[in-house]
Design a protein around this motif. Structure first.
Motif, PDB file in Angstrom:
ATOM      1  N   LEU A 470       3.695  -0.726   4.507  1.00  0.00           N
ATOM      2  CA  LEU A 470       2.622  -0.666   3.506  1.00  0.00           C
ATOM      3  C   LEU A 470       2.103   0.762   3.373  1.00  0.00           C
ATOM      4  CD1 LEU A 470       0.724  -2.324   1.616  1.00  0.00           C
ATOM      5  CD2 LEU A 470      -0.854  -2.483   3.565  1.00  0.00           C
ATOM      6  N   ASP A 471       2.045   1.244   2.145  1.00  0.00           N
ATOM      7  CA  ASP A 471       1.501   2.571   1.878  1.00  0.00           C
ATOM      8  C   ASP A 471      -0.028   2.486   1.927  1.00  0.00           C
ATOM      9  OD1 ASP A 471       0.799   5.077   1.013  1.00  0.00           O
ATOM     10  OD2 ASP A 471       1.755   4.928  -0.968  1.00  0.00           O
ATOM     11  N   ILE A 472      -0.613   3.165   2.905  1.00  0.00           N
ATOM     12  CA  ILE A 472      -2.085   3.136   3.044  1.00  0.00           C
ATOM     13  C   ILE A 472      -2.665   4.545   2.872  1.00  0.00           C
ATOM     14  CG2 ILE A 472      -2.132   1.065   4.477  1.00  0.00           C
ATOM     15  CD1 ILE A 472      -2.415   2.845   6.951  1.00  0.00           C
ATOM     16  N   SER A 473      -1.971   5.352   2.113  1.00  0.00           N
ATOM     17  CA  SER A 473      -2.438   6.707   1.840  1.00  0.00           C
ATOM     18  C   SER A 473      -3.658   6.666   0.922  1.00  0.00           C
ATOM     19  CB  SER A 473      -1.331   7.508   1.151  1.00  0.00           C
ATOM     20  OG  SER A 473      -1.068   6.981  -0.149  1.00  0.00           O
ATOM     21  N   GLU A 481      -5.917  -2.994  -5.947  1.00  0.00           N
ATOM     22  CA  GLU A 481      -6.441  -3.993  -6.902  1.00  0.00           C
ATOM     23  C   GLU A 481      -7.728  -4.584  -6.330  1.00  0.00           C
ATOM     24  OE1 GLU A 481      -3.530  -6.827  -8.279  1.00  0.00           O
ATOM     25  OE2 GLU A 481      -1.906  -5.364  -8.001  1.00  0.00           O
ATOM     26  N   THR A 482      -8.817  -3.845  -6.513  1.00  0.00           N
ATOM     27  CA  THR A 482     -10.089  -4.292  -5.937  1.00  0.00           C
ATOM     28  C   THR A 482     -10.593  -5.572  -6.591  1.00  0.00           C
ATOM     29  OG1 THR A 482     -11.252  -2.793  -7.446  1.00  0.00           O
ATOM     30  CG2 THR A 482     -10.764  -1.968  -5.238  1.00  0.00           C
ATOM     31  N   ASN A 544      -3.639  -8.636   6.397  1.00  0.00           N
ATOM     32  CA  ASN A 544      -2.989  -9.934   6.190  1.00  0.00           C
ATOM     33  C   ASN A 544      -1.539  -9.675   5.785  1.00  0.00           C
ATOM     34  OD1 ASN A 544      -2.102 -12.470   5.365  1.00  0.00           O
ATOM     35  ND2 ASN A 544      -4.104 -13.033   4.495  1.00  0.00           N
ATOM     36  N   PRO A 545      -0.601  -9.684   6.761  1.00  0.00           N
ATOM     37  CA  PRO A 545       0.798  -9.331   6.473  1.00  0.00           C
ATOM     38  C   PRO A 545       1.422 -10.150   5.359  1.00  0.00           C
ATOM     39  CG  PRO A 545       0.424  -9.392   8.837  1.00  0.00           C
ATOM     40  CD  PRO A 545      -0.810  -9.953   8.196  1.00  0.00           C
ATOM     41  N   SER A 546       0.918 -11.346   5.099  1.00  0.00           N
ATOM     42  CA  SER A 546       1.500 -12.184   4.047  1.00  0.00           C
ATOM     43  C   SER A 546       0.995 -11.821   2.655  1.00  0.00           C
ATOM     44  CB  SER A 546       1.195 -13.669   4.333  1.00  0.00           C
ATOM     45  OG  SER A 546      -0.209 -13.903   4.242  1.00  0.00           O
ATOM     46  N   ASP A 547       0.025 -10.928   2.551  1.00  0.00           N
ATOM     47  CA  ASP A 547      -0.554 -10.576   1.250  1.00  0.00           C
ATOM     48  C   ASP A 547      -0.841  -9.066   1.206  1.00  0.00           C
ATOM     49  OD1 ASP A 547      -1.904 -10.373  -1.152  1.00  0.00           O
ATOM     50  OD2 ASP A 547      -3.029 -12.241  -0.873  1.00  0.00           O
ATOM     51  N   PRO A 548       0.179  -8.257   0.932  1.00  0.00           N
ATOM     52  CA  PRO A 548       0.008  -6.786   0.927  1.00  0.00           C
ATOM     53  C   PRO A 548      -1.038  -6.302  -0.074  1.00  0.00           C
ATOM     54  CG  PRO A 548       2.332  -7.382   0.948  1.00  0.00           C
ATOM     55  CD  PRO A 548       1.575  -8.648   0.679  1.00  0.00           C
ATOM     56  N   LYS A 549      -1.121  -6.922  -1.237  1.00  0.00           N
ATOM     57  CA  LYS A 549      -2.078  -6.453  -2.237  1.00  0.00           C
ATOM     58  C   LYS A 549      -3.525  -6.679  -1.787  1.00  0.00           C
ATOM     59  CE  LYS A 549       0.859  -6.883  -6.344  1.00  0.00           C
ATOM     60  NZ  LYS A 549       1.013  -7.523  -7.681  1.00  0.00           N
ATOM     61  N   ALA A 553      -6.505  -3.901  -0.830  1.00  0.00           N
ATOM     62  CA  ALA A 553      -7.865  -3.962  -1.381  1.00  0.00           C
ATOM     63  C   ALA A 553      -8.895  -3.984  -0.257  1.00  0.00           C
ATOM     64  CB  ALA A 553      -8.016  -5.196  -2.265  1.00  0.00           C
ATOM     65  N   ARG A 554      -8.585  -4.733   0.798  1.00  0.00           N
ATOM     66  CA  ARG A 554      -9.516  -4.802   1.932  1.00  0.00           C
ATOM     67  C   ARG A 554      -9.561  -3.463   2.678  1.00  0.00           C
ATOM     68  NH1 ARG A 554      -9.799 -10.351   2.820  1.00  0.00           N
ATOM     69  NH2 ARG A 554     -11.333 -11.000   1.274  1.00  0.00           N
ATOM     70  N   LEU A 555      -8.440  -2.791   2.721  1.00  0.00           N
ATOM     71  CA  LEU A 555      -8.450  -1.468   3.347  1.00  0.00           C
ATOM     72  C   LEU A 555      -9.305  -0.500   2.538  1.00  0.00           C
ATOM     73  CD1 LEU A 555      -4.711  -1.062   4.455  1.00  0.00           C
ATOM     74  CD2 LEU A 555      -6.695  -1.481   5.912  1.00  0.00           C
TER      75      LEU A 555
END
Length: 581
Positions: A470-473, A481-482, A544-549, A553-555
């Protein structure tokens, strides 16, 4: 993005549209703020109540027109009239998602404002007599003044941090005589420190330095010749000591103003007194004895008086003593006229609890010397009681009965010292419990806030571990997608983030940095509560590994929380660690 400022502007624009030519002075009184009861909505305004009567209208009638205008706004979910004419708004989730985006986009500048419009402000704080190390009584004022200066700078003021050196009074002569004894001691004499002199060991190095510089030559000099030499050197040494103490709390001043500069022929006191006479602010007269004074301890004489009562003080004030020297208040007037002539129309003085009686006289002085152009706010810092497990705690290691700033910082650290001294109104006495500030529990406010920041940082470490692809840059977070954050818990946390700009601005206007400490503590509590909910509800987990999007948003939400905590702690001068040991 200040949601309250945004809606204030929109409400005012609606009033202008409904009432062409409306008095702008009325509109300046319109306020948009959180409702007293959160169940009533997100925002509340007094707009209809403010303008109705001058317009000859019923408040609810004015409110109804405003409600009609906002009812169709896409970012307003509901808008209702309450009571005699207040208006409550409940906003759509979309606007809270905009707030979250704004935090990410503005980063370390989120919550900053240009409210001060570059106005020059002089914040004078500490100003302890340069006769020894800083003690715990000075520390609260030092921390408060420094945080207030940072808060005002954050809010767009041009702030000068100033320290007034009380180096012209009799206590400096006492200090010099005390130092001469330490000098003789350095030369091998056995000396005792008589009552009335300063016994502190901190003067021993000054005595040694005098020996190194002068040898035994000072012994042969008359005191009238030796004292001036000693005064210069001991004052420099004491100011170095004070600056070093303050640096332990990362407190640094822009200006160190010497009281001695006010004295002497052609000095500020002399020129100020001449100016006061020209302006008719001084007269020769008598004062009634203060309450409690007897003929034995009160000198009834004609003297030079400042017309302080013309400017809000309780009594006129003497400027010249019976021996012809100037009173301390004469120096105060000259000093604050000096500030005014340096271009400061906004002054804040931070004083200790024993100076509460000075407030009116200082404000009167500033009003007089500026012809009402300048304003002064005097902030009194009340006493601090040191405790350990609820019992009085004596912890001094170097200074006898004196608890120094250095002792305090060595015992608990700069962060705990600063945060705890700011986690209470400055005008309220406070208890500082050493056992509490060492606890790693929610009962320790500074730990609780710093832990929230560290916990938010840990979310990113967990994401990198559990979702390595997952790109968390920062760029990825900006594109998150807030709109996926729809739960009540998500919106509750974002709503609190949205209150930060208003909180910072209101704290700056009120000169109350404790509001910032309270806010970051509330935000930390909300973040910890959200984290706890995630234990029971997988849909509320940050990773949540099952929901990257949704994870991204949570990050973005966790990043916003840590950014706002960092911004608030930065104003307070407290660090925001990424990990806690």
């Amino acid at each position: 993005m200040d949601i309250f400022a945004l809606f204030t502007t929109r409400v005012i624009e609606a009033l202008r549209a409904d009432h062409p030519g409306i008095d702008e002075g009325l509109l300046a009184r319109v306020v948009v703020e959180p409702p007293r009861d959160a169940a009533h909505g997100d925002l509340s305004t007094n707009a209809a109540m403010v303008v109705a009567r001058p317009l000859g209208r019923n408040p609810r009638e004015v409110a109804a027109a405003l409600v009609e205008r906002f009812a169709s706004a896409p970012d307003v979910e509901t808008v209702e009239i309450a009571g005699p004419g207040f208006i409550n708004f409940r906003l759509s989730n979309a606007i809270w998602h905009q707030v979250l985006k704004a935090v990410g986009a503005q980063g370390e500048n989120y919550g900053r404002s240009d409210m001060g419009r570059g106005e020059r402000v002089n914040v004078e704080y500490v100003s302890a007599n340069p006769t020894g190390p800083m003690h715990v009584g000075h520390t609260r004022g030092a921390v408060f003044g420094d945080a207030l200066a940072s808060l005002m700078a954050w809010s767009g003021y041009d702030v000068t941090r100033e320290y007034y050196i009380n180096d012209a009074g009799g206590q400096i002569t006492v200090l010099a005589r005390s130092t001469l004894l330490r000098y003789r001691e350095a030369l091998g004499e056995t000396v005792g420190i008589p009552p009335g002199l300063y016994p502190g060991d901190y003067l021993i190095p000054v005595g040694e330095a005098l020996k190194a510089e002068f040898g035994d030559r000072l012994l042969a000099m008359p005191e009238s010749e030796a004292l001036p030499l000693v005064k210069e050197r001991v004052l420099a040494a004491m100011m170095d000591l004070i600056k070093a103490d303050l640096a332990k709390l990362d407190i640094h001043h822009d200006v160190f103003f010497s009281e001695r500069a006010l004295h002497g022929p052609g000095g500020d006191i002399e020129t100020t007194l001449a100016w006061l006479r020209e302006e008719g602010m001084v007269y020769e007269g008598r004062l009634e004895a203060p309450k409690g004074k007897t003929p034995e301890d009160w000198e009834d004489r004609e003297q030079t008086l400042f017309r302080a009562t013309d400017y809000g003080d309780d009594t006129d004030r003497a400027l010249v003593k019976s021996d012809g020297s100037y009173t301390y208040f004469a120096a105060d007037i000259a000093y604050h006229r000096n500030k005014y002539l340096r271009g400061f129309n906004h002054m804040v003085n931070v004083l200790g609890a024993d100076h509460s009686g000075y407030v009116k006289r200082l404000q009167a002085a500033v009003k007089a010397v500026s012809h009402g152009e300048a304003e002064m706010d005097v902030r009194i810092c009340q006493l601090v009681r040191l405790l350990k497990d609820g019992e009085p705690f004596k912890m001094s290691k170097r200074s006898g009965d004196l608890v120094t700033l250095a002792d305090l910082v060595e015992e608990v650290g700069s962060d705990a010292t600063r945060f705890m001294l700011l986690f209470r109104r400055n005008d309220a006495a406070m208890d500082f419990d050493f056992a509490l500030v060492r606890e790693q529990t929610r009962d320790n406010p500074v730990f609780y806030v710093q832990y929230a920041h560290a916990r938010a940082c840990s979310v990113f470490r967990n994401a990198a571990r559990d979702m390595p692809g997952l790109d968390i840059s920062p760029a990825a977070l900006a594109g998150a997608e807030t709109g996926l954050l729809e739960s009540a818990a998500d919106i509750e946390l974002i709503r609190l983030l949205g209150a930060w700009p208003r909180t910072a601005a209101a704290a700056a206007v009120a000169h109350e940095p404790h509001r910032v400490a309270f806010f970051v503590h509330d935000l930390a509590a909300a973040f910890h509560a959200f984290w706890t909910r995630g234990r029971d509800d997988a849909q509320l987990r940050f990773v949540n590994p099952s929901d990257p999007k949704l994870t991204l948003a949570r990050l973005a939400l966790a990043d916003a929380v840590r950014q706002v905590i960092r911004n608030g702690l930065g104003i307070l001068g407290v660090s925001a660690p990424e990990e806690l040991s």
